[in-house]
Design an enzyme around this catalytic site. Structure first.
Site, PDB file in Angstrom:
ATOM      1  N   CYS A 112     -23.424   8.378   1.139  1.00  0.00           N
ATOM      2  CA  CYS A 112     -22.860   7.839  -0.118  1.00  0.00           C
ATOM      3  C   CYS A 112     -22.387   6.397   0.032  1.00  0.00           C
ATOM      4  O   CYS A 112     -22.202   5.701  -0.965  1.00  0.00           O
ATOM      5  CB  CYS A 112     -21.703   8.704  -0.596  1.00  0.00           C
ATOM      6  SG  CYS A 112     -22.200  10.393  -0.937  1.00  0.00           S
ATOM      7  N   HIS A 251     -16.978   4.828  -5.435  1.00  0.00           N
ATOM      8  CA  HIS A 251     -18.068   5.810  -5.390  1.00  0.00           C
ATOM      9  C   HIS A 251     -17.670   6.981  -6.288  1.00  0.00           C
ATOM     10  O   HIS A 251     -16.560   7.511  -6.182  1.00  0.00           O
ATOM     11  CB  HIS A 251     -18.282   6.257  -3.948  1.00  0.00           C
ATOM     12  CG  HIS A 251     -19.119   7.493  -3.824  1.00  0.00           C
ATOM     13  ND1 HIS A 251     -20.329   7.620  -4.454  1.00  0.00           N
ATOM     14  CD2 HIS A 251     -18.905   8.664  -3.153  1.00  0.00           C
ATOM     15  CE1 HIS A 251     -20.830   8.817  -4.181  1.00  0.00           C
ATOM     16  NE2 HIS A 251     -19.986   9.466  -3.396  1.00  0.00           N
ATOM     17  N   ASN A 281     -22.236  13.145  -8.755  1.00  0.00           N
ATOM     18  CA  ASN A 281     -22.248  12.328  -7.544  1.00  0.00           C
ATOM     19  C   ASN A 281     -23.705  11.984  -7.210  1.00  0.00           C
ATOM     20  O   ASN A 281     -24.470  12.861  -6.815  1.00  0.00           O
ATOM     21  CB  ASN A 281     -21.588  13.125  -6.414  1.00  0.00           C
ATOM     22  CG  ASN A 281     -21.555  12.373  -5.096  1.00  0.00           C
ATOM     23  OD1 ASN A 281     -22.244  11.376  -4.914  1.00  0.00           O
ATOM     24  ND2 ASN A 281     -20.757  12.872  -4.164  1.00  0.00           N
TER      25      ASN A 281
HETATM   26  O1  UT7 Z   1     -19.278  11.796  -1.547  1.00  0.00           O
HETATM   27  C1  UT7 Z   1     -18.436  12.770  -1.027  1.00  0.00           C
HETATM   28  C2  UT7 Z   1     -19.074  14.060  -1.402  1.00  0.00           C
HETATM   29  N1  UT7 Z   1     -18.260  15.215  -1.489  1.00  0.00           N
HETATM   30  C3  UT7 Z   1     -17.269  15.389  -2.369  1.00  0.00           C
HETATM   31  O2  UT7 Z   1     -16.891  14.546  -3.127  1.00  0.00           O
HETATM   32  C4  UT7 Z   1     -16.640  16.744  -2.406  1.00  0.00           C
HETATM   33  C5  UT7 Z   1     -15.169  16.733  -2.227  1.00  0.00           C
HETATM   34  N2  UT7 Z   1     -14.614  18.045  -2.515  1.00  0.00           N
HETATM   35  C6  UT7 Z   1     -14.465  18.496  -3.773  1.00  0.00           C
HETATM   36  O3  UT7 Z   1     -14.788  17.800  -4.714  1.00  0.00           O
HETATM   37  C7  UT7 Z   1     -13.845  19.851  -3.984  1.00  0.00           C
HETATM   38  O4  UT7 Z   1     -13.415  20.367  -2.757  1.00  0.00           O
HETATM   39  C8  UT7 Z   1     -14.820  20.846  -4.688  1.00  0.00           C
HETATM   40  C9  UT7 Z   1     -15.023  20.421  -6.126  1.00  0.00           C
HETATM   41  C10 UT7 Z   1     -16.138  20.904  -3.956  1.00  0.00           C
HETATM   42  C11 UT7 Z   1     -14.186  22.224  -4.684  1.00  0.00           C
HETATM   43  O5  UT7 Z   1     -12.920  22.199  -5.316  1.00  0.00           O
HETATM   44  P1  UT7 Z   1     -11.652  22.863  -4.612  1.00  0.00           P
HETATM   45  O6  UT7 Z   1     -10.537  22.720  -5.557  1.00  0.00           O
HETATM   46  O7  UT7 Z   1     -11.503  22.223  -3.256  1.00  0.00           O
HETATM   47  O8  UT7 Z   1     -12.078  24.372  -4.515  1.00  0.00           O
HETATM   48  P2  UT7 Z   1     -12.220  25.302  -3.219  1.00  0.00           P
HETATM   49  O9  UT7 Z   1     -13.421  24.945  -2.427  1.00  0.00           O
HETATM   50  O10 UT7 Z   1     -10.907  25.332  -2.522  1.00  0.00           O
HETATM   51  O11 UT7 Z   1     -12.460  26.709  -3.906  1.00  0.00           O
HETATM   52  C12 UT7 Z   1     -11.483  27.315  -4.760  1.00  0.00           C
HETATM   53  C13 UT7 Z   1     -12.098  28.568  -5.378  1.00  0.00           C
HETATM   54  C14 UT7 Z   1     -12.794  29.462  -4.363  1.00  0.00           C
HETATM   55  O12 UT7 Z   1     -12.575  30.784  -4.752  1.00  0.00           O
HETATM   56  P3  UT7 Z   1     -11.467  31.689  -4.020  1.00  0.00           P
HETATM   57  O13 UT7 Z   1     -11.840  31.713  -2.577  1.00  0.00           O
HETATM   58  O14 UT7 Z   1     -10.172  30.994  -4.270  1.00  0.00           O
HETATM   59  O15 UT7 Z   1     -11.579  33.003  -4.718  1.00  0.00           O
HETATM   60  C15 UT7 Z   1     -14.250  29.127  -4.525  1.00  0.00           C
HETATM   61  O16 UT7 Z   1     -15.099  30.186  -4.165  1.00  0.00           O
HETATM   62  O17 UT7 Z   1     -13.099  28.189  -6.304  1.00  0.00           O
HETATM   63  C16 UT7 Z   1     -14.317  28.876  -6.008  1.00  0.00           C
HETATM   64  N3  UT7 Z   1     -15.446  28.018  -6.413  1.00  0.00           N
HETATM   65  C17 UT7 Z   1     -15.952  28.035  -7.648  1.00  0.00           C
HETATM   66  N4  UT7 Z   1     -15.646  28.727  -8.743  1.00  0.00           N
HETATM   67  C18 UT7 Z   1     -16.369  28.497  -9.867  1.00  0.00           C
HETATM   68  C19 UT7 Z   1     -16.100  27.136  -5.661  1.00  0.00           C
HETATM   69  N5  UT7 Z   1     -17.069  26.540  -6.393  1.00  0.00           N
HETATM   70  C20 UT7 Z   1     -16.995  27.086  -7.624  1.00  0.00           C
HETATM   71  C21 UT7 Z   1     -17.709  26.897  -8.816  1.00  0.00           C
HETATM   72  N6  UT7 Z   1     -17.357  27.611  -9.911  1.00  0.00           N
HETATM   73  N7  UT7 Z   1     -18.731  26.011  -8.907  1.00  0.00           N
END
Ligand code: UT7
Length: 324
Positions: A112, A251, A281
């Site tokens: 990125c 970004h 992204n």
């Molecule tokens: O250029 C750099 C590239 N990368 C990034 O920018 C990513 C940076 N990270 C993020 O943007 C965030 O971590 C995410 C958007 C990927 C995830 O958000 P989060 O608030 O960190 O969620 P999490 O991974 O902690 O997951 C929370 C819950 C989980 O369920 P449980 O275990 O609490 O029951 C996940 O399974 O949300 C669930 N989950 C979803 N639910 C609905 C994960 N993805 C999804 C989804 N829809 N798409």
């Protein structure tokens, strides 16, 4: 005095994939995606929309704005991690498509941060060879490296390309300075494997596939801290007060990352350009697409101080200042 952006351009695939469309593919909801990422839609390439084709159109638009012809371009650099072929480079395909006959061409991979790293490289190249005209592009078709069954990642990424034409000018504008970093120790938090090796000895015991793998929470934490550090360090080094920044183009990874970064820096929201809601992204393409939109919307005025910053796989990250 330095490497000046003479024109900008961008190109997005036609197909729009909404959060509601994703609800039909994985277990997710428009509400979850919007509140966790800020993304509403992203563009996905169809037939004839490979990264080099998007890059070519973005490049043509940038050249048109700059008043530079393809024959005048000396160097084409494409930042990408998702070209349709490993060899030749995406940049060589762009060179052929444009008919940029005298240009030499190659790709760079800083995930990125590819465009930001390219900007620094082009700035230094132009300071050493002031007659050159350079086309710098960020182009991605990450949809081809997305696991469409993984809801943690498939909601985040999109396809597109952005470009700038750069040349040296004896004027008080252009790239002021940049501040770049990498940490290969953290590679596994955000990565994408190559295709299985023809040499079985070089394959991991189980090949995980060629799609993006990400530890979202960890990436989130590092991204905010790393970009904040790179920006503050750069401003201090260049003795630039944050109040004098005209516009920041970060970004476009995730609205929560950007909001956190902006509030920690103390920048007013109206000084930050955001289009992640439309395109998701787009990795190396995200800054030049945003730059093109900002410049065409009149968000950048002559003499404005532009701040760009990025974070991506590697890890790679950094910041740069550009006098518009
Ligand atoms: O250029 C750099 C590239 N990368 C990034 O920018 C990513 C940076 N990270 C993020 O943007 C965030 O971590 C995410 C958007 C990927 C995830 O958000 P989060 O608030 O960190 O969620 P999490 O991974 O902690 O997951 C929370 C819950 C989980 O369920 P449980 O275990 O609490 O029951 C996940 O399974 O949300 C669930 N989950 C979803 N639910 C609905 C994960 N993805 C999804 C989804 N829809 N798409």
């Amino acid at each position: 005095m330095g490497a000046v952006i003479l024109g900008t351009g961008s190109c997005l695939p036609d197909r729009v994939l909404s959060n509601h469309d994703l609800e039909k593919i994985v277990e997710t909801s428009d509400e979850w995606i919007r509140t966790r990422t800020g993304i509403k839609t992203r563009r996905i390439s169809g037939k004839g929309e490979e990264a080099y084709r998007l890059a070519t159109v973005a490049g043509q638009r940038a050249m048109e704005m700059a008043g530079v012809t393809a024959e005048e371009i000396d160097l084409i650099v494409v930042a990408t991690i998702s070209s349709h072929m490993l060899m030749p480079s995406c940049a060589c395909f762009v060179q052929k498509e444009l008919g940029a006959v005298k240009a030499f061409a190659f790709d760079i991979n800083a995930a990125c941060s590819g465009f930001l790293f390219g900007l620094d490289m082009v700035d230094k190249y132009l300071r050493a060879d002031r007659e050159k005209k350079i086309l710098l592009i960020g182009a991605e078709t990450l949809s081809s490296h997305t696991d469409w069954e993984d809801r943690n990642t498939c909601i985040l990424f999109g396809d597109g390309a952005g470009a700038v034409v750069m040349g040296y000018r004896d004027e008080a504008r252009g790239v002021v300075a940049s501040n770049l970093f990498s940490d290969g120790n953290l590679w596994s938090l955000l990565c994408m494997h190559a295709a299985p090796s023809c040499n079985p000895d070089l394959n991991p015991p189980q090949h995980p596939g060629t799609h993006i793998l990400m530890e979202g929470r960890e990436v989130f934490k590092y991204a905010v801290k790393a970009m904040e550090g790179a920006v503050l360090d750069l401003l201090a080094r260049e003795k630039v007060d944050l109040d004098t920044i005209g516009l920041m183009i970060p970004h476009q990874a995730n609205i929560r990352i950007l909001n956190k970064l902006v509030s920690r820096l103390g920048l007013p929201a109206e000084k930050v350009f955001i289009n992640v809601q439309k395109y998701g992204n787009t990795s190396a393409a995200s800054i030049p697409i945003a730059l093109d939109e900002a410049s065409r919307e009149g968000r950048l005025k002559p003499d404005d101080l532009l701040l760009v910053c990025s974070f991506g796989g590697g890890f790679t990250w950094g910041a740069a200042l550009v006098r518009w």
